[in-house]
Design an enzyme around this catalytic site. Structure first.
Site, PDB file in Angstrom:
ATOM      1  N   ASP A 179       0.826  -1.211   0.000  1.00  0.00           N
ATOM      2  CA  ASP A 179       0.000   0.000   0.000  1.00  0.00           C
ATOM      3  C   ASP A 179       0.855   1.253   0.000  1.00  0.00           C
ATOM      4  O   ASP A 179       2.043   1.228   0.326  1.00  0.00           O
ATOM      5  CB  ASP A 179      -0.940   0.013   1.200  1.00  0.00           C
ATOM      6  N   GLU A 200       0.193  -1.502   5.565  1.00  0.00           N
ATOM      7  CA  GLU A 200       1.251  -1.119   6.507  1.00  0.00           C
ATOM      8  C   GLU A 200       1.066   0.313   6.977  1.00  0.00           C
ATOM      9  O   GLU A 200       1.270   0.622   8.153  1.00  0.00           O
ATOM     10  CB  GLU A 200       2.619  -1.284   5.832  1.00  0.00           C
TER      11      GLU A 200
END
Length: 485
Positions: free
Chosen positions: A78, A145
């Site tokens: 991400d 994350e």
């Protein structure tokens, strides 16, 4: 845009470009997950999505290398979705637009996603390369994350096979990270019954923008302006001196990014509007003077708007302003044994007030669990006095440094042989997933490295082109020289 595919090493930049074309903001990862699964199939390696939404790859050892220690390569899929105020980019549907600006790769109007796209691209290059000589390889591409390390926190035990974890989420080439801070999300909320505004009052919208923002771990010590903490100074004076009343406040949008913009709406007696405009001008001069060595683009301005029907009740308003003013933001102390590294900090990242609800969101970090507990209780005490409900979530521990790490010393040796200079051992204040993974796989020998990036989590995020080629050379050589198990 696709000219970045011609940069060297082509294998990393080609894969990175392909990642920029797949939307992957935190919380919306379906497209990137499928992209990675499809990539694994094309590369001829085992690939699967685990229950946490992570993508795991397995590549067998080269012939004759089966007895080497297993390597786990790790990065996160991400990216932080930040854009300039004028940008119309939709992170859930639109590709990133990378471009080359001299020695840097940047993005047009948005974050670039080199954090951690370059790490993912390097892993892809390793998985697809049939000429590399290496021992057994697992690759872990984690989910979400940036918003709480959810993929790492929910990583199943027993899923990974290996002895060494190489995290590719560091941002200073030539520095090898062997420790990082833990963190925790702190949220303070309060529901209230809105009060009626005086229909004879005027209303204004006050905007503070143009601050640099930045990564709340890597750049918290640089003294950059926090838009929420600057705005509260003005708002308090406007309330005390000009009978202003708060109707709404929106500041910041990511817990791990220093907020670069805040907007408040106020009502006040019509005869005080001109004085408020002068107050905004005065505070702009103060902010520019205070931050003249750090911030260069501060904008602070006021616009007259239609008077809303509702506002924050007086007592609630005063309590909220007190809490925002008192909330700790920034560095608390440095690590005594590493005096150049922040130990404990907090970032007053997001404020949303309006329509009967107030929410303040902070990311607190520390490499010591007792100090992490201290900053959480400090924040709880502050918000409890304002009558707010305080909740914590997403806690993760710090990563204790291991200066005797075998993989660290192999990397330092290879770095010196390849480039003729010594690598630097570093402990970061930024949170890395290494600590979470170590909690489930405590035998792993861990190090983090990567090419140079600047200003992650901001629209000025950029990757230094010249550092990617040596990063690739070091990765290849280290994979070949991994010791026997």
């Amino acid at each position: 845009m696709n000219e970045i595919q011609n940069l060297k090493p082509e294998c990393i930049w080609r894969n990175f470009y392909s990642l920029t074309q797949v939307p992957r903001p935190s919380g919306h990862l379906e497209k990137i997950q499928q992209f990675l699964l499809d990539f694994g199939q094309k590369a001829g390696v085992e690939a699967f999505k685990d229950p946490a939404g992570n993508i795991v790859f397995r590549k067998p050892a080269s012939a004759g290398m089966e007895n080497r220690k297993g390597i786990i390569l790790q990065a996160h899929m991400d990216m932080v979705p930040q854009k300039t105020p004028e940008s119309t980019h939709n992170f859930e549907t639109d590709p990133i637009q990378p471009w080359i600006d001299g020695e840097w790769v940047k993005a047009k109007g948005t974050t670039l996603g080199a954090d951690n796209g370059l790490g993912v691209a390097a892993i892809m290059a390793i998985l697809e390369d049939k000429t590399l000589v290496h021992g057994p390889i697992n690759a872990l591409i984690t989910a979400d994350e940036e918003t709480g390390m959810y993929g790492a926190n929910d990583l199943p035990e027993g899923e990974l096979e290996g002895d060494i974890l190489m995290n590719l989420d560091s941002e200073h080439w030539g520095k090898f990270v062997i420790g990082s801070a833990g963190g925790i999300d702190v949220t303070a909320t309060l529901d209230y019954q809105e009060a009626d505004t005086d229909p004879d009052d005027a209303a204004v919208k006050v905007t503070l923008k143009g601050l640099r923002g930045g990564h709340s771990g890597l750049e918290i010590h640089e003294g950059r302006g926090n838009a929420n903490k600057l705005m509260v100074r003005f708002v308090r004076e406007a309330i005390e001196e000009l009978d202003a009343r708060l109707t709404s406040w929106q500041g910041g949008n990511m817990r791990n990014a220093i907020p670069f913009q805040a907007v408040v709406e106020l009502t006040l007696p019509k005869e005080n509007v001109e004085a408020l405009k002068e107050l905004v001008s005065d505070w702009l001069e103060d902010f520019q003077d205070e931050y003249k060595q750090i911030e260069s683009g501060i904008e602070f301005f006021v616009e007259e708007i239609a008077t809303p029907q509702k506002q924050v009740p007086l007592e609630i308003q005063d309590n909220l302003i007190d809490a925002i003013y008192a909330c700790h933001d920034g560095v608390i102390r440095m690590i005594p044994s590493y005096p150049d590294v922040v130990e404990t900090s907090s970032n007053l990242a997001i404020i949303n007030i309006g329509e009967g609800h107030a929410s303040l969101k902070i990311l607190a970090r520390s490499s010591r669990e007792d100090m992490k507990d201290y900053i959480v209780k400090t924040l709880e005490s502050c918000f409890n006095m304002a009558g707010m409900k305080v909740e914590t979530a997403g806690s993760y521990g710090g990563w204790d440094p291991n200066p005797d790490s075998e993989i660290l010393h192999l990397l330092l040796k290879e770095y010196k042989e390849l480039f003729g200079k010594d690598g630097i051992i570093q402990v970061d204040h930024a949170g890395l997933e290494c600590s979470v993974i170590l909690g489930k796989y405590p035998w792993l020998d861990v190090v983090s490295l990567g090419p140079t990036m600047k200003s992650p989590h901001t629209t000025t995020e950029r990757a230094l082109i010249e550092t990617v080629e040596p990063f690739w050379q070091l990765l290849k050589k280290t994979l070949t020289d991994v010791p026997v198990k």
